[in-house]
Motif scaffolding. Structure first.
Motif, PDB file in Angstrom:
ATOM      1  N   SER A  73       0.840  -1.201   0.000  1.00  0.00           N
ATOM      2  CA  SER A  73       0.000   0.000   0.000  1.00  0.00           C
ATOM      3  C   SER A  73       0.870   1.245   0.000  1.00  0.00           C
ATOM      4  CB  SER A  73      -0.912   0.007   1.231  1.00  0.00           C
ATOM      5  OG  SER A  73      -1.490   1.286   1.430  1.00  0.00           O
ATOM      6  N   PRO A  74       0.970   1.972  -1.130  1.00  0.00           N
ATOM      7  CA  PRO A  74       1.762   3.207  -1.148  1.00  0.00           C
ATOM      8  C   PRO A  74       1.366   4.216  -0.074  1.00  0.00           C
ATOM      9  CG  PRO A  74       1.314   2.504  -3.394  1.00  0.00           C
ATOM     10  CD  PRO A  74       0.506   1.598  -2.484  1.00  0.00           C
ATOM     11  N   PRO A  75       0.067   4.426   0.213  1.00  0.00           N
ATOM     12  CA  PRO A  75      -0.262   5.357   1.304  1.00  0.00           C
ATOM     13  C   PRO A  75       0.291   4.896   2.653  1.00  0.00           C
ATOM     14  CG  PRO A  75      -2.174   5.011  -0.094  1.00  0.00           C
ATOM     15  CD  PRO A  75      -1.149   3.997  -0.517  1.00  0.00           C
ATOM     16  N   SER A  76       0.306   3.580   2.885  1.00  0.00           N
ATOM     17  CA  SER A  76       0.856   3.060   4.131  1.00  0.00           C
ATOM     18  C   SER A  76       2.357   3.309   4.203  1.00  0.00           C
ATOM     19  CB  SER A  76       0.566   1.557   4.244  1.00  0.00           C
ATOM     20  OG  SER A  76       1.100   1.013   5.436  1.00  0.00           O
ATOM     21  N   ILE A  77       3.051   3.166   3.071  1.00  0.00           N
ATOM     22  CA  ILE A  77       4.493   3.445   3.013  1.00  0.00           C
ATOM     23  C   ILE A  77       4.758   4.909   3.346  1.00  0.00           C
ATOM     24  CG2 ILE A  77       6.480   3.619   1.464  1.00  0.00           C
ATOM     25  CD1 ILE A  77       5.326   1.162  -0.027  1.00  0.00           C
ATOM     26  N   ASP A  78       4.015   5.803   2.707  1.00  0.00           N
ATOM     27  CA  ASP A  78       4.211   7.230   2.957  1.00  0.00           C
ATOM     28  C   ASP A  78       3.935   7.586   4.410  1.00  0.00           C
ATOM     29  OD1 ASP A  78       5.038   7.882   0.393  1.00  0.00           O
ATOM     30  OD2 ASP A  78       3.007   8.335  -0.315  1.00  0.00           O
ATOM     31  N   ALA A  79       2.874   7.016   4.969  1.00  0.00           N
ATOM     32  CA  ALA A  79       2.521   7.326   6.359  1.00  0.00           C
ATOM     33  C   ALA A  79       3.616   6.881   7.320  1.00  0.00           C
ATOM     34  CB  ALA A  79       1.191   6.663   6.717  1.00  0.00           C
ATOM     35  N   ALA A  80       4.182   5.700   7.075  1.00  0.00           N
ATOM     36  CA  ALA A  80       5.231   5.192   7.963  1.00  0.00           C
ATOM     37  C   ALA A  80       6.491   6.041   7.861  1.00  0.00           C
ATOM     38  CB  ALA A  80       5.536   3.731   7.630  1.00  0.00           C
ATOM     39  N   PHE A  81       6.898   6.394   6.641  1.00  0.00           N
ATOM     40  CA  PHE A  81       8.081   7.245   6.494  1.00  0.00           C
ATOM     41  C   PHE A  81       7.841   8.629   7.102  1.00  0.00           C
ATOM     42  CE2 PHE A  81       9.833   4.322   3.201  1.00  0.00           C
ATOM     43  CZ  PHE A  81      11.138   4.273   3.647  1.00  0.00           C
ATOM     44  N   ASP A  82       6.636   9.177   6.896  1.00  0.00           N
ATOM     45  CA  ASP A  82       6.334  10.489   7.466  1.00  0.00           C
ATOM     46  C   ASP A  82       6.451  10.465   8.989  1.00  0.00           C
ATOM     47  OD1 ASP A  82       5.886  11.500   4.953  1.00  0.00           O
ATOM     48  OD2 ASP A  82       3.699  11.417   5.076  1.00  0.00           O
ATOM     49  N   GLU A  83       5.953   9.391   9.602  1.00  0.00           N
ATOM     50  CA  GLU A  83       6.027   9.295  11.060  1.00  0.00           C
ATOM     51  C   GLU A  83       7.467   9.125  11.526  1.00  0.00           C
ATOM     52  OE1 GLU A  83       3.599   7.073  14.701  1.00  0.00           O
ATOM     53  OE2 GLU A  83       2.932   6.866  12.608  1.00  0.00           O
ATOM     54  N   ALA A  84       8.248   8.355  10.772  1.00  0.00           N
ATOM     55  CA  ALA A  84       9.660   8.180  11.119  1.00  0.00           C
ATOM     56  C   ALA A  84      10.405   9.518  11.058  1.00  0.00           C
ATOM     57  CB  ALA A  84      10.305   7.165  10.179  1.00  0.00           C
ATOM     58  N   LEU A  85      10.130  10.305  10.017  1.00  0.00           N
ATOM     59  CA  LEU A  85      10.782  11.611   9.882  1.00  0.00           C
ATOM     60  C   LEU A  85      10.323  12.569  10.969  1.00  0.00           C
ATOM     61  CD1 LEU A  85      10.647  12.049   5.995  1.00  0.00           C
ATOM     62  CD2 LEU A  85      12.668  11.557   7.385  1.00  0.00           C
ATOM     63  N   ALA A  86       9.044  12.507  11.315  1.00  0.00           N
ATOM     64  CA  ALA A  86       8.544  13.382  12.377  1.00  0.00           C
ATOM     65  C   ALA A  86       9.215  13.059  13.711  1.00  0.00           C
ATOM     66  CB  ALA A  86       7.029  13.231  12.495  1.00  0.00           C
ATOM     67  N   ARG A  87       9.541  11.803  13.928  1.00  0.00           N
ATOM     68  CA  ARG A  87      10.149  11.383  15.206  1.00  0.00           C
ATOM     69  C   ARG A  87      11.663  11.622  15.220  1.00  0.00           C
ATOM     70  NH1 ARG A  87       8.721   7.281  18.873  1.00  0.00           N
ATOM     71  NH2 ARG A  87      10.389   6.992  20.397  1.00  0.00           N
ATOM     72  N   PHE A  88      12.351  11.238  14.135  1.00  0.00           N
ATOM     73  CA  PHE A  88      13.811  11.240  14.141  1.00  0.00           C
ATOM     74  C   PHE A  88      14.459  12.242  13.188  1.00  0.00           C
ATOM     75  CE2 PHE A  88      12.978   6.639  15.358  1.00  0.00           C
ATOM     76  CZ  PHE A  88      13.238   6.836  16.709  1.00  0.00           C
ATOM     77  N   GLY A  89      13.700  12.865  12.304  1.00  0.00           N
ATOM     78  CA  GLY A  89      14.232  13.914  11.439  1.00  0.00           C
ATOM     79  C   GLY A  89      14.831  13.452  10.135  1.00  0.00           C
ATOM     80  N   ARG A  90      15.290  12.218  10.076  1.00  0.00           N
ATOM     81  CA  ARG A  90      15.893  11.685   8.859  1.00  0.00           C
ATOM     82  C   ARG A  90      15.821  10.160   8.906  1.00  0.00           C
ATOM     83  NH1 ARG A  90      20.865  12.384  11.952  1.00  0.00           N
ATOM     84  NH2 ARG A  90      22.046  10.418  11.847  1.00  0.00           N
ATOM     85  N   VAL A  91      16.227   9.527   7.802  1.00  0.00           N
ATOM     86  CA  VAL A  91      16.383   8.073   7.736  1.00  0.00           C
ATOM     87  C   VAL A  91      17.709   7.804   7.031  1.00  0.00           C
ATOM     88  CG1 VAL A  91      15.482   5.908   6.816  1.00  0.00           C
ATOM     89  CG2 VAL A  91      13.888   7.643   7.660  1.00  0.00           C
ATOM     90  N   ASP A  92      18.537   6.935   7.606  1.00  0.00           N
ATOM     91  CA  ASP A  92      19.860   6.672   7.050  1.00  0.00           C
ATOM     92  C   ASP A  92      19.967   5.330   6.331  1.00  0.00           C
ATOM     93  OD1 ASP A  92      21.309   9.055   8.168  1.00  0.00           O
ATOM     94  OD2 ASP A  92      20.635   8.147  10.040  1.00  0.00           O
TER      95      ASP A  92
END
Length: 318
Positions: A73-92
């Protein structure tokens, strides 16, 4: 024309790992290993059913974020990445691990086989959509935090290089993922600092033969007693699995590939492919050697057409 490779990767001390398919197996082992071995690093552990992400398998804590994610589910992917960025600021580091297997006789599958298409939606298209979002974060978001680039690890399989009987659709999903990843990696500008690697485990003591395995049914009667039956017998033999690698060993290997064991300051050249396990290494090498033998045997035929001076094509493909 393919440009130079990006510089060796330096995993930051506070790296943010985003891992799919953490309900069991390799994903769960990797999330656990990072959270318990490198306390300064952060882990985003995801699964279709977030209730499967419980402690102690995946510890709780300020550096661990557990999220629902359906990679199909692309919307589920976007939601998870958005939440990760909101919490940690980036993804490495993004680890594409979600997936499952499908076994049976290729000929027996009905036209438009729903099971095969659903598996490809997870194993291939899901991984592709995760990669695409990761690329944009590595290129556009991470530099705003002072961290350049990132790493994508696709958990492929030795089945992404060689095929075995009874798993045609599974192998198709892994071959497709490896081809996509190799091509996409060659499109990336080296200054973006983005690395892509397909890890290719052999046998691993996971749920591959149980809850992560689906069967194509009904079986085709003409194939009774053939190679697919033999492979299903092996897959179902739990005793035979004792020689397989442990998921924890694969988790340690992934950390070694990305950052020399997960620690800060050790710059690593990250290759396109890494077999994991003596079975994967041996069987992949064996296949490559057979391919070289076939190429030499039919070299005269292969080179009997077209202009032999194809340097411009070689330079473009790389």
């Amino acid at each position: 024309m393919e440009g130079p490779a990006p510089k060796p990767y330096n995993l930051p001390a506070d790296a943010v790992w985003f891992i799919t398919g953490c309900s069991s197996g390799i994903g769960q082992a990797l999330a656990h290993h990072i959270a318990t071995t490198f306390p300064s690093q952060r882990v985003v552990a995801t699964a279709r059913n977030p209730t499967s992400l419980s402690a102690p398998e995946i510890p709780n804590g300020p550096n661990v974020l557990k999220l629902a994610l359906d990679v199909a589910s692309p919307p589920s992917i976007d939601a998870a990445f958005d939440e990760a960025l909101a919490r940690f600021g980036r993804v490495d580091v993004v680890v594409n691990n979600a997936g499952y297997s499908l076994m049976g006789d290729a000929e027996a599958s009905p036209a438009g086989n729903a099971d095969a298409r659903t598996m490809l939606d997870t194993n291939f298209w899901g991984a592709v959509d995760v990669m695409k979002r990761a690329l944009s974060i590595f290129r556009d978001t991470n530099p705003q935090t002072g961290q350049v680039g990132g790493v994508i690890i696709n958990v492929s399989s030795m089945g992404g290089i060689l095929g075995s009987p009874g798993s045609a659709y599974y192998h198709a999903s892994k071959f497709a993922l490896e081809g996509f990843a190799e091509s996409a990696a060659k499109e990336l500008k080296p200054e973006w600092g983005i690395h892509v690697c397909n890890v290719e485990p052999g046998g691993v003591q996971t749920r591959y033969a149980t809850s992560s395995l689906k069967l194509l049914e009904p079986r085709h009667p003409a194939y009774a007693g053939g190679a697919t039956d033999a492979m299903l017998g092996f897959i179902g033999n739990r005793e035979a699995h004792k020689v397989f690698a442990r998921p924890e060993s694969v988790a340690v290997a992934v950390c070694e590939i990305v950052g020399g064991g997960g620690g800060e300051g050790r710059r690593r050249r990250i290759p396109m492919r890494v077999p994991l396990g003596s079975d994967a290494y041996g069987l992949i090498r064996q296949k490559i050697e057979r391919q070289l033998q076939d190429m030499e045997e039919f070299k005269e035929l292969s080179c009997s057409m077209g202009d032999p001076k194809l340097d411009h094509v070689t330079n473009l493909v790389g």
